[in-house]
Design a protein around this motif. Structure first.
Motif, PDB file in Angstrom:
ATOM      1  N   UNK B 117      61.434  29.391  69.613  1.00  0.00           N
ATOM      2  CA  UNK B 117      60.787  28.996  70.873  1.00  0.00           C
ATOM      3  C   UNK B 117      59.931  30.128  71.440  1.00  0.00           C
ATOM      4  N   UNK B 118      60.441  31.333  71.345  1.00  0.00           N
ATOM      5  CA  UNK B 118      59.697  32.469  71.899  1.00  0.00           C
ATOM      6  C   UNK B 118      58.405  32.735  71.125  1.00  0.00           C
ATOM      7  N   UNK B 119      58.494  32.582  69.807  1.00  0.00           N
ATOM      8  CA  UNK B 119      57.288  32.719  68.993  1.00  0.00           C
ATOM      9  C   UNK B 119      56.220  31.739  69.460  1.00  0.00           C
ATOM     10  N   UNK B 120      56.644  30.516  69.661  1.00  0.00           N
ATOM     11  CA  UNK B 120      55.687  29.465  70.034  1.00  0.00           C
ATOM     12  C   UNK B 120      55.166  29.676  71.444  1.00  0.00           C
ATOM     13  N   UNK B 121      56.064  30.121  72.284  1.00  0.00           N
ATOM     14  CA  UNK B 121      55.653  30.427  73.658  1.00  0.00           C
ATOM     15  C   UNK B 121      54.532  31.467  73.663  1.00  0.00           C
ATOM     16  N   UNK B 144      58.801  24.339  74.837  1.00  0.00           N
ATOM     17  CA  UNK B 144      59.985  23.495  74.695  1.00  0.00           C
ATOM     18  C   UNK B 144      59.595  22.041  74.448  1.00  0.00           C
ATOM     19  N   UNK B 145      58.525  21.605  75.072  1.00  0.00           N
ATOM     20  CA  UNK B 145      58.032  20.246  74.820  1.00  0.00           C
ATOM     21  C   UNK B 145      57.594  20.106  73.373  1.00  0.00           C
ATOM     22  N   UNK B 146      56.940  21.146  72.906  1.00  0.00           N
ATOM     23  CA  UNK B 146      56.473  21.148  71.516  1.00  0.00           C
ATOM     24  C   UNK B 146      57.653  21.011  70.550  1.00  0.00           C
ATOM     25  N   UNK B 147      58.669  21.828  70.779  1.00  0.00           N
ATOM     26  CA  UNK B 147      59.855  21.759  69.921  1.00  0.00           C
ATOM     27  C   UNK B 147      60.575  20.425  70.085  1.00  0.00           C
TER      28      UNK B 147
END
Lengths: 188, 188
Positions: B117-121, B144-147
């Motif tokens: 999640x942090x990577x994507x953030x 979080x929506x993405x995940x």
DNA sequence: CTTTTGTAAGTAAATATTCACATACATGCA
DNA sequence: TGCATGTATGTGAATATTTACTTACAAAAG
């Protein structure tokens, strides 16, 4: 069924055995089989209850004369409140993995989630026609994103050992969600 | 560990027992205990492998000189491809319920998902600063929506008995997702 | 000749389910 | 009212199977 839900809420699905349930109810295991022909039947009865409760709640909101934006918020609020009150409901609805080998239960969970998704999809469709939501939304996709967001939120909540308030965080998330889907020039 | 992953992929987490595993490997159960002190250790070793594989994949993409929009797509593509090739990975990562009673495993799953999640953030943050994404995005929420979207997609895929192509559907979803978060006036 | 890796056969605990038997209670009949 | 009968609900003990894990012993390998 109530006691079973409580066991799941407190200790998870794995803790629900005919033995622990009978102990909690205060009868012998045999007595349980006077009311449920099998453990699977018990679980399916509980799931059916959840089904009815959830869908009736959603369709009630759906029938209101309100902006779709408000409906959506109310549904998310209701759902998260339900999860907060009885975490077992989230445990059961999010346990496809657990019931991978049990066809009937899998199908039941699938139909519950599917029904909910369709309700929400409808709201997005109406809101789109309405001009409340952006015109480039795909109602099916966005409804799945909406549910996915709720699910992710609940997962984080569970993994945090219920340390923060689910409905409150839900509200914050809902505003973020709205921010990106709402048509800004819309006037009631 | 490979054989264990195969069992989970084919028949789910419930099917992974020391007995079924030893049969599949072609040794006795006792032999397994020469290499893993417990079943939990086996599972945690597998999870650690997944952790390394997934994060190295993501950080590789992250280090590329590409638009963040492209990075995001690549990460989703990689992840869904991984799930398609080895469904066990999805089974394990999405089985918090299953490991509710096992603290160590729960923590491990949590940290894996958290790291991802942090990577994507970070990608969303960069893309926002970049002007690629809309300025009103909340990077944490949107990640979080993405995940959550990925998770919902995988859930639907599993419940459909893997009847449609996960990466292909992922692509369609990604475009819907992009549609609502991308800054339209952005020029590379 | 010591360490690693395996086997064969066990362990105790837990699992869902079943069985013969008991109790409670409502209904119908004398 | 008094008694018989049927049904719903419970008990307590047993069932077969599965679970993760252990132990005493043997082969193999460096």
């Amino acid at each position: 069924m109530q006691e079973a839900v409580e066991i799941i809420s407190e200790k998870g699905l794995n803790a629900l055995t005919m033995s622990t349930l009978s102990a909690k109810v205060g009868v012998t295991e045999g007595a349980l089989y006077r009311h449920f022909s099998s453990k699977n039947e018990l679980i399916m009865d509980i799931l059916n209850d959840i089904f009815l409760e959830t869908t009736s709640q959603i369709s009630e909101v759906n029938s209101r004369k309100q902006p779709n934006v408000a409906k959506l918020q109310k549904i998310m609020e209701n759902q998260l409140f339900l999860f907060k009150q009885r975490p077992a409901i989230a445990n059961l609805l999010f346990a496809e993995e657990y019931f991978l080998t049990n066809h009937d239960i899998k199908i039941l969970i699938y139909s519950i989630i599917n029904t909910i998704q369709l309700y929400i999809q409808e709201i997005f469709e109406n809101g789109k026609n309405n001009g409340e939501f952006k015109q480039n939304l795909n109602p099916r996709h966005i409804s799945l994103m909406f549910l996915g967001t709720i699910r992710m939120l609940v997962m984080n909540w569970k993994l945090s050992d219920y340390q923060w308030d689910l409905p409150a965080q839900g509200k914050v998330f809902y505003h973020s969600f709205l921010e990106i889907i709402e048509e800004k020039n819309f006037n009631q």
